[in-house]
Motif scaffolding. Structure first.
Motif, PDB file in Angstrom:
ATOM      1  N   TRP A  15       0.894  -0.850   0.017  1.00  0.00           N
ATOM      2  CA  TRP A  15       0.803  -0.246   0.007  1.00  0.00           C
ATOM      3  C   TRP A  15       0.491   1.161   0.087  1.00  0.00           C
ATOM      4  CZ3 TRP A  15      -4.774  -0.796  -0.902  1.00  0.00           C
ATOM      5  CH2 TRP A  15      -5.439  -1.653  -0.550  1.00  0.00           C
ATOM      6  N   ARG A  16       2.611   0.822   0.048  1.00  0.00           N
ATOM      7  CA  ARG A  16       3.136   1.937   0.168  1.00  0.00           C
ATOM      8  C   ARG A  16       3.294   3.367  -0.807  1.00  0.00           C
ATOM      9  NH1 ARG A  16       8.101  -0.828   2.672  1.00  0.00           N
ATOM     10  NH2 ARG A  16       7.152  -0.665   5.249  1.00  0.00           N
ATOM     11  N   PRO A  17       2.702   4.464  -1.049  1.00  0.00           N
ATOM     12  CA  PRO A  17       2.774   4.966  -2.202  1.00  0.00           C
ATOM     13  C   PRO A  17       4.074   5.179  -2.624  1.00  0.00           C
ATOM     14  CG  PRO A  17       2.603   6.506  -0.170  1.00  0.00           C
ATOM     15  CD  PRO A  17       2.765   5.299   0.171  1.00  0.00           C
ATOM     16  N   SER A  61      -4.207   8.969  -1.003  1.00  0.00           N
ATOM     17  CA  SER A  61      -2.693   9.481  -1.402  1.00  0.00           C
ATOM     18  C   SER A  61      -2.960  11.273  -0.675  1.00  0.00           C
ATOM     19  CB  SER A  61      -2.244   9.365  -2.398  1.00  0.00           C
ATOM     20  OG  SER A  61      -1.998   8.181  -3.035  1.00  0.00           O
ATOM     21  N   ALA A  79      -0.096   8.211   2.852  1.00  0.00           N
ATOM     22  CA  ALA A  79      -1.366   7.551   2.454  1.00  0.00           C
ATOM     23  C   ALA A  79      -2.225   7.526   3.402  1.00  0.00           C
ATOM     24  CB  ALA A  79      -0.467   6.040   2.952  1.00  0.00           C
TER      25      ALA A  79
END
Length: 504
Positions: free
Chosen positions: A407-409, A495, A465
């Motif tokens: 899920w990391r931008p 985001s 996030a």
């Protein structure tokens, strides 16, 4: 095997050109329809894992598979060579899945035509192409579409075996090979060997057929066993599913195959009608196989075993039963066929109305699966577009590293590096292609500042996030302490993007 009935005496004949043509046309149309809009949604974490793994050099990929994701080895290696030819755009990554669902629909046409009639086969193929779980798999850069295709081919082989008095040994070789490929692609597909055993038991086959099934199943599963063994030791990577809460009625009755409640209500009613009609026809062991006797074990037995496994290991997610989607389509077609007995004059009005209703309910689901943020809300395309349009050469960028890797931008950068080419990636420690896992190894903003990575940088982009409407972490406090102030800010979907400028 028991003596053939009149209906099965022509079973060994080569299918007519009409069946082959119909299967091909349904496959082509299904591929085209499901590929439409595949370029629109942003990639999301699982798809990023596919892209970043498959774009590694092969030695790096093989080393990674020794640590994690051995269960995706076939998909990653295949996609590695596909990407060399087609590139790694979202459409290129997803197009093979659309083709797989198209082919899956074509094989279902074949099965339905061989077991019942060509019109029934076409109906079942269309329902396969339109089943919400399969239309989702068609625009997902993962192996689920291929799981469904391989499972369907496996069942098609068994249909052909059972339609012959003495099938050639090559049919069993094909079965064993396909079982091995399907199991290596997704371990749970190996459960179909047991479902096929139930089909053979119901058909009342002879010892020769039992021996062919047993030997081929053992051989296929043994070929897949090294991957299963390594996967057992990598099981910890899916430990998060234990707290995901997927084992609930809505996940099983709706999300697993139908996605939305309206489709689920119609589908379960049709499947109930199919089963009741099958029981009323008084089938007995030794009867010729039919769509329901094939589809029921295919859909029910793997589901029961996966849920039993989940009771111990807690690793179920609705996508795991994608490979049973074609069986559900066969049951839906069987339910509609039962309704076709209700006629207004010569017109099977009830069947026509239900078919139209099912397809109408499918349209908004299909469309929604191709929206810009349809992949778990991922908005990486928007992040890339915003930063690419407004950044300047020499700007730095930092990302929220507090959330789960998928899920990391930062994945917006890794999956579309061209959009961020003019920025300094001050957090990067080890690029993903050199990392023992599929994602890059990074440092925090505070560590980057301490290392002097931001010296001489006057502008810093921050991408954080948004979790449940709240920014997951405060990457900006360290920047503020270092003399930066916010000058621009934009919340997209999941985001949060801001621009910070050094003061003084």
């Amino acid at each position: 095997m028991q003596g053939r009935t009149k209906s099965s005496e022509g079973a060994a004949r080569v299918p007519s050109a009409r069946v082959v043509l119909a299967a091909g046309l349904v496959a082509l149309i299904a591929t085209t329809v499901n590929a439409l809009g595949a370029w629109i949604p942003s990639l999301w974490g699982d798809e990023a894992a596919t892209q970043l793994s498959a774009t590694r050099p092969l030695p790096s990929l093989m080393a990674m598979l020794g640590n994690i994701d051995i269960v995706h080895a076939v998909n990653y290696i295949t996609m590695h060579f596909w990407i060399l030819m087609a590139g790694s755009s979202p459409f290129a990554l997803r197009f093979p899945s659309a083709v797989a669902i198209g082919l899956c629909a074509g094989v279902v046409v074949w099965i339905g035509a061989r077991l019942r009639s060509l019109p029934f086969g076409v109906l079942a193929g269309v329902l396969t192409a339109a089943l919400p779980r399969l239309t989702h798999a068609a625009v997902e850069a993962r192996a689920y579409a291929f799981d469904a295709l391989f499972a369907t081919v496996l069942m098609a082989i068994i249909v052909e075996v059972l339609r012959r008095r003495r099938p050639s040994v090559w049919w069993w070789v094909a079965y064993g090979a396909m079982l091995a490929i399907a199991t290596v692609t997704f371990l749970y597909v190996g459960l179909l060997a047991l479902a096929i055993g139930v089909v053979l038991w119901w058909r009342g086959v002879d010892r020769r057929t039992w021996a062919g099934w047993a030997l081929s199943s053992v051989a296929g599963l043994l070929l897949a066993s090294p991957v299963a063994w390594i996967a057992l030791h990598q099981r910890g990577q899916i430990a998060f599913l234990a707290t995901a809460g997927h084992t609930n009625p809505h996940a099983i009755l709706v999300e697993m195959w139908f996605v939305v409640d309206a489709y689920a209500w119609i589908a379960w009613a049709l499947m109930a009608i199919a089963v009741v009609g099958w029981v009323r026809s008084c089938p007995r062991r030794g009867s010729p196989i039919d769509p329901v006797s094939i589809a029921l074990p295919w859909a029910v037995l793997p589901l029961a075993l996966v849920l039993a496994s989940d009771a111990v290991h807690h690793d179920y997610t609705p996508r795991y039963l994608t490979f049973a989607g074609p069986a559900v389509a066969l049951l839906l077609a069987s339910g509609i066929a039962e309704l076709a007995r209700l006629r207004v004059g010569r017109v099977p009005m009830a069947a026509l109305c239900v078919t139209v209703l099912v397809l109408c309910v499918t349209v908004p689901v299909w469309s929604g699966q191709r929206g810009p943020w349809s992949k778990r809300g991922s908005d990486w395309n928007d992040v890339a577009a915003l930063v690419s349009a407004q950044s300047q050469t020499g700007d730095a960028i930092v990302f929220d590293e507090s959330v789960d890797p998928s899920w990391r931008p930062r994945l917006a950068l890794d999956t579309d590096p061209a959009a961020f080419a003019q920025l300094r990636d001050v957090q990067l420690v080890t690029p993903y292609a050199q990392s023992p896992t599929w994602h890059a190894q990074t440092r925090s903003t505070a560590e980057a500042l301490a290392a002097g990575a931001l010296e001489g940088v006057s502008r810093v982009w921050v991408v954080e996030a948004v979790v449940d409407g709240v920014v997951g972490t405060d990457e900006t406090s360290d920047l503020r302490a270092a003399g930066y102030e916010i000058v621009e800010h934009q919340r997209i979907n999941v985001s949060d993007v801001s621009l910070w400028v050094r003061v003084g």
